[in-house]
Design an enzyme around this catalytic site. Sequence first.
Site, PDB file in Angstrom:
ATOM      1  N   ASP A   7       0.874  -1.176   0.000  1.00  0.00           N
ATOM      2  CA  ASP A   7       0.000   0.000   0.000  1.00  0.00           C
ATOM      3  C   ASP A   7       0.913   1.228   0.000  1.00  0.00           C
ATOM      4  O   ASP A   7       2.146   1.100  -0.149  1.00  0.00           O
ATOM      5  CB  ASP A   7      -0.994  -0.038   1.180  1.00  0.00           C
ATOM      6  CG  ASP A   7      -0.330   0.220   2.529  1.00  0.00           C
ATOM      7  OD1 ASP A   7       0.927   0.280   2.594  1.00  0.00           O
ATOM      8  OD2 ASP A   7      -1.059   0.360   3.522  1.00  0.00           O
ATOM      9  N   CYS A  64       3.373  -3.044   3.982  1.00  0.00           N
ATOM     10  CA  CYS A  64       2.531  -1.897   4.317  1.00  0.00           C
ATOM     11  C   CYS A  64       3.260  -1.106   5.397  1.00  0.00           C
ATOM     12  O   CYS A  64       4.479  -1.248   5.540  1.00  0.00           O
ATOM     13  CB  CYS A  64       1.125  -2.321   4.721  1.00  0.00           C
ATOM     14  SG  CYS A  64       0.977  -3.325   6.211  1.00  0.00           S
ATOM     15  N   THR A  66       3.067  -1.278   8.709  1.00  0.00           N
ATOM     16  CA  THR A  66       3.508  -2.170   9.792  1.00  0.00           C
ATOM     17  C   THR A  66       3.805  -3.589   9.322  1.00  0.00           C
ATOM     18  O   THR A  66       4.460  -4.346  10.044  1.00  0.00           O
ATOM     19  CB  THR A  66       2.400  -2.291  10.852  1.00  0.00           C
ATOM     20  OG1 THR A  66       1.229  -2.814  10.203  1.00  0.00           O
ATOM     21  CG2 THR A  66       2.083  -0.948  11.487  1.00  0.00           C
ATOM     22  N   HIS A  97      10.618 -23.852   9.069  1.00  0.00           N
ATOM     23  CA  HIS A  97       9.591 -24.509   9.883  1.00  0.00           C
ATOM     24  C   HIS A  97       8.195 -24.434   9.263  1.00  0.00           C
ATOM     25  O   HIS A  97       7.446 -25.401   9.328  1.00  0.00           O
ATOM     26  CB  HIS A  97       9.513 -23.870  11.278  1.00  0.00           C
ATOM     27  CG  HIS A  97      10.736 -24.118  12.115  1.00  0.00           C
ATOM     28  ND1 HIS A  97      10.692 -24.164  13.486  1.00  0.00           N
ATOM     29  CD2 HIS A  97      12.037 -24.332  11.778  1.00  0.00           C
ATOM     30  CE1 HIS A  97      11.909 -24.397  13.967  1.00  0.00           C
ATOM     31  NE2 HIS A  97      12.748 -24.486  12.946  1.00  0.00           N
ATOM     32  N   ARG A 132       8.188 -33.422  11.330  1.00  0.00           N
ATOM     33  CA  ARG A 132       7.359 -32.719  12.328  1.00  0.00           C
ATOM     34  C   ARG A 132       6.806 -31.405  11.774  1.00  0.00           C
ATOM     35  O   ARG A 132       5.680 -31.009  12.082  1.00  0.00           O
ATOM     36  CB  ARG A 132       8.124 -32.501  13.635  1.00  0.00           C
ATOM     37  CG  ARG A 132       9.270 -31.506  13.570  1.00  0.00           C
ATOM     38  CD  ARG A 132      10.025 -31.478  14.902  1.00  0.00           C
ATOM     39  NE  ARG A 132      10.994 -30.407  14.987  1.00  0.00           N
ATOM     40  CZ  ARG A 132      12.185 -30.403  14.388  1.00  0.00           C
ATOM     41  NH1 ARG A 132      12.544 -31.411  13.607  1.00  0.00           N
ATOM     42  NH2 ARG A 132      13.012 -29.392  14.540  1.00  0.00           N
ATOM     43  N   HIS A 133       7.597 -30.757  10.910  1.00  0.00           N
ATOM     44  CA  HIS A 133       7.119 -29.504  10.333  1.00  0.00           C
ATOM     45  C   HIS A 133       6.061 -29.776   9.257  1.00  0.00           C
ATOM     46  O   HIS A 133       5.086 -29.032   9.123  1.00  0.00           O
ATOM     47  CB  HIS A 133       8.283 -28.695   9.773  1.00  0.00           C
ATOM     48  CG  HIS A 133       9.211 -28.221  10.848  1.00  0.00           C
ATOM     49  ND1 HIS A 133       8.766 -27.621  12.007  1.00  0.00           N
ATOM     50  CD2 HIS A 133      10.563 -28.290  10.968  1.00  0.00           C
ATOM     51  CE1 HIS A 133       9.791 -27.324  12.781  1.00  0.00           C
ATOM     52  NE2 HIS A 133      10.895 -27.721  12.175  1.00  0.00           N
TER      53      HIS A 133
HETATM   54  C1  RB5 Z   1      -1.753   2.825   6.438  1.00  0.00           C
HETATM   55  O1  RB5 Z   1      -1.810   4.029   7.108  1.00  0.00           O
HETATM   56  C2  RB5 Z   1      -1.467   1.695   7.418  1.00  0.00           C
HETATM   57  O2  RB5 Z   1      -2.572   1.503   8.236  1.00  0.00           O
HETATM   58  C3  RB5 Z   1      -1.112   0.427   6.675  1.00  0.00           C
HETATM   59  O3  RB5 Z   1       0.004   0.656   5.866  1.00  0.00           O
HETATM   60  C4  RB5 Z   1      -0.748  -0.781   7.529  1.00  0.00           C
HETATM   61  O4  RB5 Z   1       0.234  -0.443   8.467  1.00  0.00           O
HETATM   62  C5  RB5 Z   1      -1.866  -1.512   8.118  1.00  0.00           C
HETATM   63  O5  RB5 Z   1      -1.690  -2.531   8.794  1.00  0.00           O
END
Ligand code: RB5
Length: 149
Positions: A7, A64, A66, A97, A132-133
């Site tokens: 994104d 993205c 995060t 794994h 196991r994996h």
């Molecule tokens: C966008 O602002 C942000 O929410 C997106 O990039 C992401 O981190 C969502 O999990």
Amino acid sequence: MIAIGSDHGGYALKVHVIKYLQEKGLEYKDYGCFDTSSVDYPDFALPVAEAVASGEAEKGIIICGTGIGVSIVANKVKGVRAALCSDCFSAQATREHNDSNVLTFGERVLGPGLALKIVDIWLNTPFSQDSRHIRRIDKISAVEEKYFK
Ligand code: RB5
């Protein structure tokens, strides 16, 4: 082929990753987004996950802000095992794994140097093939069968 997407929050880091893929001569397809205009991450995580699930792509990378949102979306696609990695140990372990087929991380979390190291390790670490994996991954598939109708 490696499917890649982001994104707006992951766009700049995706450009770095694409440059890495090009330098390594790896085939890839960019599923967008294509600039930093605000978009909705599910719209870009889903096509990458679907490309992996269908076999069109061998692996996927989704970025993205995060890494969390795109990971949640990708893991709702049957057959996808998406791993959110912010360190090298996890990148190696999830291949060995979990046989993860999608890698996610966050541009607002990682610097480009660490992100490229994680990509490099993740792309180059084979699945262990340990029984196991395999058994545990089969159990993930059983969960999908139960809930992903
Ligand atoms: C966008 O602002 C942000 O929410 C997106 O990039 C992401 O981190 C969502 O999990």
